[in-house]
Design a protein around this motif. Structure first.
Motif, mmCIF file in Angstrom:
data_model
loop_
_atom_site.group_PDB
_atom_site.id
_atom_site.type_symbol
_atom_site.label_atom_id
_atom_site.label_comp_id
_atom_site.label_asym_id
_atom_site.label_seq_id
_atom_site.Cartn_x
_atom_site.Cartn_y
_atom_site.Cartn_z
ATOM 1 N N LEU A 154 0.862 -1.178 0.000
ATOM 2 C CA LEU A 154 0.000 0.000 0.000
ATOM 3 C C LEU A 154 0.895 1.223 0.000
ATOM 4 O O LEU A 154 1.612 1.477 0.975
ATOM 5 N N VAL A 155 0.888 1.978 -1.097
ATOM 6 C CA VAL A 155 1.651 3.219 -1.181
ATOM 7 C C VAL A 155 0.793 4.327 -0.589
ATOM 8 O O VAL A 155 -0.253 4.678 -1.139
ATOM 9 N N THR A 156 1.235 4.868 0.539
ATOM 10 C CA THR A 156 0.422 5.844 1.274
ATOM 11 C C THR A 156 0.802 7.294 0.976
ATOM 12 O O THR A 156 0.003 8.193 1.209
ATOM 13 N N ASP A 157 2.008 7.523 0.476
ATOM 14 C CA ASP A 157 2.417 8.904 0.191
ATOM 15 C C ASP A 157 3.535 8.906 -0.839
ATOM 16 O O ASP A 157 4.353 7.975 -0.905
ATOM 17 N N ALA A 158 3.544 9.939 -1.640
ATOM 18 C CA ALA A 158 4.606 10.169 -2.612
ATOM 19 C C ALA A 158 4.850 11.660 -2.657
ATOM 20 O O ALA A 158 3.905 12.438 -2.838
ATOM 21 N N ARG A 159 6.099 12.065 -2.471
ATOM 22 C CA ARG A 159 6.378 13.500 -2.489
ATOM 23 C C ARG A 159 7.756 13.760 -3.089
ATOM 24 O O ARG A 159 8.685 12.976 -2.925
ATOM 25 N N LEU A 160 7.829 14.871 -3.779
ATOM 26 C CA LEU A 160 9.068 15.307 -4.416
ATOM 27 C C LEU A 160 9.503 16.606 -3.775
ATOM 28 O O LEU A 160 8.726 17.557 -3.689
ATOM 29 N N THR A 161 10.752 16.663 -3.315
ATOM 30 C CA THR A 161 11.270 17.875 -2.690
ATOM 31 C C THR A 161 12.566 18.279 -3.376
ATOM 32 O O THR A 161 13.371 17.427 -3.787
ATOM 33 N N ALA A 162 12.745 19.578 -3.518
ATOM 34 C CA ALA A 162 13.991 20.113 -4.066
ATOM 35 C C ALA A 162 14.923 20.422 -2.912
ATOM 36 O O ALA A 162 14.511 21.028 -1.914
ATOM 37 N N ASP A 163 16.164 19.980 -3.017
ATOM 38 C CA ASP A 163 17.125 20.218 -1.945
ATOM 39 C C ASP A 163 17.432 21.699 -1.843
ATOM 40 O O ASP A 163 17.701 22.358 -2.854
ATOM 41 N N ARG A 164 17.379 22.214 -0.636
ATOM 42 C CA ARG A 164 17.726 23.604 -0.382
ATOM 43 C C ARG A 164 19.233 23.793 -0.452
ATOM 44 O O ARG A 164 20.008 22.907 -0.072
ATOM 45 N N VAL A 165 19.661 24.945 -0.937
ATOM 46 C CA VAL A 165 21.086 25.241 -1.001
ATOM 47 C C VAL A 165 21.636 25.384 0.418
ATOM 48 O O VAL A 165 21.075 26.116 1.233
ATOM 49 N N ARG A 166 22.696 24.663 0.707
ATOM 50 C CA ARG A 166 23.348 24.744 2.014
ATOM 51 C C ARG A 166 24.772 25.251 1.838
ATOM 52 O O ARG A 166 25.452 24.863 0.895
ATOM 53 N N PHE A 167 25.195 26.116 2.753
ATOM 54 C CA PHE A 167 26.510 26.727 2.641
ATOM 55 C C PHE A 167 27.443 26.174 3.708
ATOM 56 O O PHE A 167 27.006 25.861 4.823
ATOM 57 N N PRO A 168 28.742 26.043 3.391
ATOM 58 C CA PRO A 168 29.345 26.383 2.104
ATOM 59 C C PRO A 168 28.929 25.403 1.009
ATOM 60 O O PRO A 168 28.784 24.208 1.260
ATOM 61 N N LEU A 169 28.725 25.921 -0.192
ATOM 62 C CA LEU A 169 28.305 25.134 -1.340
ATOM 63 C C LEU A 169 29.544 24.720 -2.115
ATOM 64 O O LEU A 169 30.270 25.558 -2.636
ATOM 65 N N ARG A 170 29.811 23.423 -2.183
ATOM 66 C CA ARG A 170 31.033 22.936 -2.817
ATOM 67 C C ARG A 170 30.697 22.007 -3.975
ATOM 68 O O ARG A 170 29.783 21.181 -3.886
ATOM 69 N N TYR A 171 31.452 22.137 -5.052
ATOM 70 C CA TYR A 171 31.327 21.247 -6.196
ATOM 71 C C TYR A 171 32.709 20.741 -6.573
ATOM 72 O O TYR A 171 33.658 21.523 -6.675
ATOM 73 N N ALA A 172 32.813 19.454 -6.794
ATOM 74 C CA ALA A 172 34.053 18.916 -7.346
ATOM 75 C C ALA A 172 34.160 19.324 -8.808
ATOM 76 O O ALA A 172 33.143 19.547 -9.482
ATOM 77 N N ALA A 173 35.370 19.433 -9.309
ATOM 78 C CA ALA A 173 35.561 19.829 -10.704
ATOM 79 C C ALA A 173 34.891 18.847 -11.661
ATOM 80 O O ALA A 173 34.493 19.214 -12.766
#
Length: 279
Positions: free
Chosen positions: A211-230
């Motif tokens: 029984l699937v009771t819920d389905a939700r999609l959330t966008a991740d909030r930007v958290r600082f410091p924001l780091r990206y690998a090259a």
């Protein structure tokens, strides 16, 4: 439906806050909204200070509304029973009295013959071979990181049955990210580099009755410091070569790297690049 919605809002004016509405409610809302409520058009980018969103579900929730609900952190949604009128607001606010809790995304999904709609969600029959039970809504999503969450109850399961839950995300039918779990809450994180159409969220059958009771999609909030690998897929590459996991400029004139096109609140920022030979 409009009269019922107006009555619900007037009964609990504090639940309204600042409101975004879709085309189906725009003219009506301007006439009936409380004087202290600000109204914006939901087809446009919805500002961060908009606390609630109201819309009608035209058969299947509009592709753009899924993006708005996910990115706006509207974690509390409701629907007037026996109607198509929805109201979503932030977690610290209450729904107007006539709205019963509802999952916008679950209502927007489509079902294969192995899934049937019930009062508590979707019942999925056990199957010896796994197959897609729920799919949709073919949404248009903005760039960013998302998490798709499924909440499931195992209703009946043989002792030796494989109780693994499976869900994935696809774009125009092509799988993007898959996740399996033995738990009853399944999270599927994924990332989109650009505006993407035809995003499909799929849940699969298993050897157990579910029984699937819920389905939700959330966008991740930007958290600082924001780091990206090259090497992050969120960054686009120009005049570069890749060797042993490192990104190096070729010496040609032009942009080396650019991105990641994230929404940032107003403020002062410092961007730092870490590597060798950076002037």
């Amino acid at each position: 439906e409009l009269r019922s919605f107006a009555h619900a809002v007037r009964q609990q004016r504090d639940a309204y806050g600042s409101l975004a509405v879709d085309d189906g409610m725009l003219a009506w809302t301007i006439e009936t909204a409380p004087e202290d409520a600000s109204v914006v058009h939901a087809a446009q980018p919805v500002p961060d200070n908009v606390e609630s969103i109201a819309f009608f579900q035209p058969g299947v929730v509009g592709a753009g509304l899924i993006d708005i609900v996910a990115r706006g952190d509207y974690s509390s949604c409701g629907r007037i029973p026996q109607s198509r009128a929805y109201f979503c607001t932030r977690s610290d606010r209450q729904l107007p009295g006539e709205f019963a809790p509802a999952s916008v995304l679950l209502d927007a999904l489509q079902a294969t013959p192995m899934a049937t709609r019930s009062k508590g969600g979707y019942r999925i029959s056990a199957s010896p071979t796994t197959g897609i039970a729920l799919f949709g809504p073919f949404a248009t999503l903005s760039p960013g990181r998302y998490t798709m969450t499924w909440e499931v109850t195992r209703e009946e399961c043989e002792p030796d049955a494989d109780a693994t839950l499976r869900a994935d995300v696809a774009v125009r039918g092509k799988p993007l990210q898959e996740q399996t779990s033995q738990a009853t809450v399944l999270h599927v994180p994924f990332e989109l580099e650009s505006v993407t159409e035809g995003v499909e969220l799929r849940f699969w059958s298993s050897a157990c009755d579910l029984l699937v009771t819920d389905a939700r999609l959330t966008a991740d909030r930007v958290r600082f410091p924001l780091r990206y690998a090259a090497s992050s897929p969120a960054l686009s590459r120009g005049k570069v070569v890749e060797a042993r996991g490192a990104i190096a400029a070729t010496g040609e004139e032009g942009t080396v790297m650019f991105g990641p096109y994230v929404d940032l609140p107003r403020g002062d920022y410092t961007a730092r690049w870490t590597g060798r030979g950076l002037d």
